[in-house]
Design a protein around this motif. Sequence first.
Motif, PDB file in Angstrom:
ATOM      1  N   GLY A 467       0.825  -1.203   0.000  1.00  0.00           N
ATOM      2  CA  GLY A 467       0.000   0.000   0.000  1.00  0.00           C
ATOM      3  C   GLY A 467       0.859   1.253   0.000  1.00  0.00           C
ATOM      4  N   ARG A 468       0.550   2.170  -0.885  1.00  0.00           N
ATOM      5  CA  ARG A 468       1.334   3.394  -0.991  1.00  0.00           C
ATOM      6  C   ARG A 468       1.319   4.191   0.325  1.00  0.00           C
ATOM      7  N   SER A 469       0.139   4.190   0.995  1.00  0.00           N
ATOM      8  CA  SER A 469       0.033   4.941   2.241  1.00  0.00           C
ATOM      9  C   SER A 469       0.064   4.035   3.477  1.00  0.00           C
ATOM     10  N   ASP A 470       0.476   2.803   3.313  1.00  0.00           N
ATOM     11  CA  ASP A 470       0.599   1.871   4.427  1.00  0.00           C
ATOM     12  C   ASP A 470       1.790   2.285   5.290  1.00  0.00           C
ATOM     13  N   PRO A 471       1.610   2.476   6.594  1.00  0.00           N
ATOM     14  CA  PRO A 471       2.751   2.856   7.431  1.00  0.00           C
ATOM     15  C   PRO A 471       3.865   1.811   7.445  1.00  0.00           C
ATOM     16  N   ALA A 476       8.734  -2.892   2.915  1.00  0.00           N
ATOM     17  CA  ALA A 476       8.532  -3.927   1.907  1.00  0.00           C
ATOM     18  C   ALA A 476       9.736  -4.072   0.988  1.00  0.00           C
ATOM     19  N   ALA A 477      10.431  -2.974   0.712  1.00  0.00           N
ATOM     20  CA  ALA A 477      11.555  -3.019  -0.226  1.00  0.00           C
ATOM     21  C   ALA A 477      12.659  -3.953   0.265  1.00  0.00           C
ATOM     22  N   ASP A 478      12.886  -3.976   1.580  1.00  0.00           N
ATOM     23  CA  ASP A 478      13.911  -4.863   2.132  1.00  0.00           C
ATOM     24  C   ASP A 478      13.549  -6.326   1.894  1.00  0.00           C
ATOM     25  N   LEU A 479      12.286  -6.672   2.090  1.00  0.00           N
ATOM     26  CA  LEU A 479      11.853  -8.049   1.839  1.00  0.00           C
ATOM     27  C   LEU A 479      11.991  -8.385   0.356  1.00  0.00           C
ATOM     28  N   ALA A 488      14.313 -15.866  -5.946  1.00  0.00           N
ATOM     29  CA  ALA A 488      12.888 -15.873  -6.267  1.00  0.00           C
ATOM     30  C   ALA A 488      12.577 -14.844  -7.350  1.00  0.00           C
ATOM     31  N   ALA A 489      11.559 -15.148  -8.133  1.00  0.00           N
ATOM     32  CA  ALA A 489      11.050 -14.179  -9.106  1.00  0.00           C
ATOM     33  C   ALA A 489      10.030 -13.320  -8.384  1.00  0.00           C
ATOM     34  N   VAL A 490      10.361 -12.041  -8.153  1.00  0.00           N
ATOM     35  CA  VAL A 490       9.563 -11.183  -7.285  1.00  0.00           C
ATOM     36  C   VAL A 490       9.078  -9.959  -8.053  1.00  0.00           C
ATOM     37  N   GLU A 491       7.808  -9.627  -7.850  1.00  0.00           N
ATOM     38  CA  GLU A 491       7.263  -8.342  -8.283  1.00  0.00           C
ATOM     39  C   GLU A 491       6.665  -7.677  -7.065  1.00  0.00           C
ATOM     40  N   ASN A 492       7.113  -6.451  -6.766  1.00  0.00           N
ATOM     41  CA  ASN A 492       6.551  -5.668  -5.668  1.00  0.00           C
ATOM     42  C   ASN A 492       5.719  -4.554  -6.288  1.00  0.00           C
ATOM     43  N   ARG A 493       4.404  -4.740  -6.252  1.00  0.00           N
ATOM     44  CA  ARG A 493       3.498  -3.808  -6.911  1.00  0.00           C
ATOM     45  C   ARG A 493       2.963  -2.805  -5.881  1.00  0.00           C
ATOM     46  N   LEU A 494       3.136  -1.522  -6.165  1.00  0.00           N
ATOM     47  CA  LEU A 494       2.663  -0.472  -5.289  1.00  0.00           C
ATOM     48  C   LEU A 494       1.233  -0.095  -5.662  1.00  0.00           C
ATOM     49  N   HIS A 499      -3.149  -0.022   4.666  1.00  0.00           N
ATOM     50  CA  HIS A 499      -2.885  -1.381   5.134  1.00  0.00           C
ATOM     51  C   HIS A 499      -4.071  -2.297   4.887  1.00  0.00           C
ATOM     52  N   ASP A 500      -5.188  -1.727   4.414  1.00  0.00           N
ATOM     53  CA  ASP A 500      -6.384  -2.522   4.172  1.00  0.00           C
ATOM     54  C   ASP A 500      -6.312  -3.199   2.810  1.00  0.00           C
ATOM     55  N   ILE A 501      -7.172  -4.218   2.606  1.00  0.00           N
ATOM     56  CA  ILE A 501      -7.233  -4.964   1.352  1.00  0.00           C
ATOM     57  C   ILE A 501      -8.393  -4.442   0.525  1.00  0.00           C
ATOM     58  N   GLY A 502      -8.156  -4.244  -0.785  1.00  0.00           N
ATOM     59  CA  GLY A 502      -9.199  -3.736  -1.658  1.00  0.00           C
ATOM     60  C   GLY A 502      -9.335  -4.530  -2.944  1.00  0.00           C
ATOM     61  N   VAL A 503     -10.120  -3.992  -3.862  1.00  0.00           N
ATOM     62  CA  VAL A 503     -10.395  -4.666  -5.133  1.00  0.00           C
ATOM     63  C   VAL A 503      -9.117  -4.899  -5.926  1.00  0.00           C
ATOM     64  N   ALA A 504      -8.209  -3.930  -5.896  1.00  0.00           N
ATOM     65  CA  ALA A 504      -6.959  -4.084  -6.656  1.00  0.00           C
ATOM     66  C   ALA A 504      -6.161  -5.277  -6.161  1.00  0.00           C
ATOM     67  N   ASP A 505      -6.185  -5.535  -4.854  1.00  0.00           N
ATOM     68  CA  ASP A 505      -5.500  -6.713  -4.310  1.00  0.00           C
ATOM     69  C   ASP A 505      -6.125  -7.993  -4.838  1.00  0.00           C
ATOM     70  N   PHE A 506      -7.447  -8.041  -4.803  1.00  0.00           N
ATOM     71  CA  PHE A 506      -8.154  -9.220  -5.305  1.00  0.00           C
ATOM     72  C   PHE A 506      -7.806  -9.488  -6.769  1.00  0.00           C
ATOM     73  N   GLU A 507      -7.880  -8.475  -7.594  1.00  0.00           N
ATOM     74  CA  GLU A 507      -7.627  -8.663  -9.025  1.00  0.00           C
ATOM     75  C   GLU A 507      -6.191  -9.103  -9.284  1.00  0.00           C
ATOM     76  N   ALA A 508      -5.251  -8.488  -8.573  1.00  0.00           N
ATOM     77  CA  ALA A 508      -3.847  -8.847  -8.772  1.00  0.00           C
ATOM     78  C   ALA A 508      -3.577 -10.279  -8.315  1.00  0.00           C
ATOM     79  N   ALA A 509      -4.132 -10.659  -7.170  1.00  0.00           N
ATOM     80  CA  ALA A 509      -3.929 -12.021  -6.661  1.00  0.00           C
ATOM     81  C   ALA A 509      -4.579 -13.048  -7.580  1.00  0.00           C
ATOM     82  N   ARG A 510      -5.767 -12.734  -8.075  1.00  0.00           N
ATOM     83  CA  ARG A 510      -6.451 -13.653  -9.000  1.00  0.00           C
ATOM     84  C   ARG A 510      -5.628 -13.870 -10.263  1.00  0.00           C
ATOM     85  N   ASP A 511      -5.125 -12.802 -10.850  1.00  0.00           N
ATOM     86  CA  ASP A 511      -4.339 -12.917 -12.079  1.00  0.00           C
ATOM     87  C   ASP A 511      -3.036 -13.667 -11.820  1.00  0.00           C
ATOM     88  N   PHE A 512      -2.424 -13.429 -10.661  1.00  0.00           N
ATOM     89  CA  PHE A 512      -1.188 -14.134 -10.322  1.00  0.00           C
ATOM     90  C   PHE A 512      -1.445 -15.626 -10.198  1.00  0.00           C
TER      91      PHE A 512
END
Length: 518
Positions: A467-471, A476-479, A488-494, A499-512
């Motif tokens: 999350g862009r505004s997640d405290p 996340a960058a260190d991980l 590992a093949a890693v994509e860190n999508r901002l 810190h909450d979960i939204g529609v964008a999380d669902f769509e990204a996880a589904r496609d992954f």
Amino acid sequence: MTSGIHHVTAITRKIQANVDFYAGFLGLRLVKRTAGFEDAGQLHLFYGDAAGSPGSLVTFLAWEDGSPGRVGVGQPSEIALAIRPEAIGFWLTRALTRNVPMTGPAQEFGEPVLRLKDPDGIIVKLVGEAGVAGPAPHAVPGIAPDDAVQRIRGVTILSGHPAETAGFIGRHFGFRPVAEADGIVRLAGEGGDVLDIRDAHGFWTAAPGTGTIDHVALRAPDRAAVDAAAARLAAEDAGGTNRHDRTYFYSLYVREPGGALLEYATDGPGMTVDEPLEALGRTLFVPGHFNADPEDIRARLPQFSLPGEERMTERDLPFIHRVHRPDDPDGTAVVLLHGTGGNETSLLPLGVRIAPRSLVLSPRGRSVEEGHPRFFRRLSATVFDQKDIVAEAEAFAAFMEGANAAYGIDPERTVFIGYSNGANMIAAVMFLHPGVVPNAVLLRGMNVLETVPAADLSGVNVLMLTGRSDPYGPYAADLEARLSAAGAAVENRLLPAGHDIGVADFEAARDFKRGVVG
């Protein structure tokens, strides 16, 4: 005044074992399955005779893997079901051959009684009642109609004030004293149903939880009778009451002077108001007042199989967990790890929507913080108990080994999805136990290991959703860097989120998920 028992409601810890006992062993018909009227995340099952008649209904709230309660003063302690006296021998033999805990037969108030214990330890008495004839006994293979349970015979209530309890029930609900023996005052309704008020003065008080009877509901002829009872109770200043439309009946709740919860419920409209008689108990009913998506609620509720149906037996593994089986499985699996404040049901709606044809496995974290389960303890906002992480990661690796074998999970076709504390646990497992997690979606993840061991994560696919505004976002960058360095093949999508979960999380996880395992 019409009087009798409408239903009895208890609480169970394991719904499959409960179904196996009440539908499989006792031969009652499952006549209704609903989400709870007070809590949509709680399954409520109704058993009864073939027609779901008032007076035959035994219902259960499922507190799956919930804490046991304590039977005590101010609570019903036994359910009695009526059978023909000559059927006692049949049930004695059936209990012995099915390894059902049992005592008796014995004589109580001149009737033969066989005491059984259900899987939660609730006492169920089979009482041979002379001349009993239920409106629609439910006979199943192995139980002849003459041997079948006919209806509810009665309920035992433990009271520290038995005279007051008996008087209260008599005044407001039409039961009358008919016998007394061994510290029990027996009250009877017009139809012959009985309430045994046991003097339990000095006994410990009841505590709510699984393996206890929540309340007994008494019969009201119609809504006007319920409203009249509410007026009588108010005039007597009998304590708080509340009235509800439960779809299948209209009722009020009140506590009698000894503390036991009583319900006063109408006979109508009955169990067939939303299902035809032949299809009773086949469809899940979700009360409309929750304004929730029924599919999300369905995903949270424990699944079960009726006798004779194909089933998947839940295994005893290191973590309490929930398994959701799809109707049309595609051979893939999704493992969900909740965040702080969640539990094994929290992410189930998300997981089922992401992967509707996958087996979904959702464990409950075993560490506890302020009453909430976590997968490991934290010492402050960004400092974590390293020994707990190592120990729980090892336990989780063992859990997955057992779950893969028990539920036929193909590790290579599995995606792990974790949120916050759950995401951090998945990342820790990847470093501490390489090979357990082949594909991962980390929602708001960070590294929690102070010493990160060398690990070969070649071939592991990871999607980080930050999350862009997640405290916690800056961590996340260190991980991401550590996972990449391990191969590992890693994509860190901002994402434009906190810190909450939204529609964008669902769509990204589904496609992954579709991209890595189909």
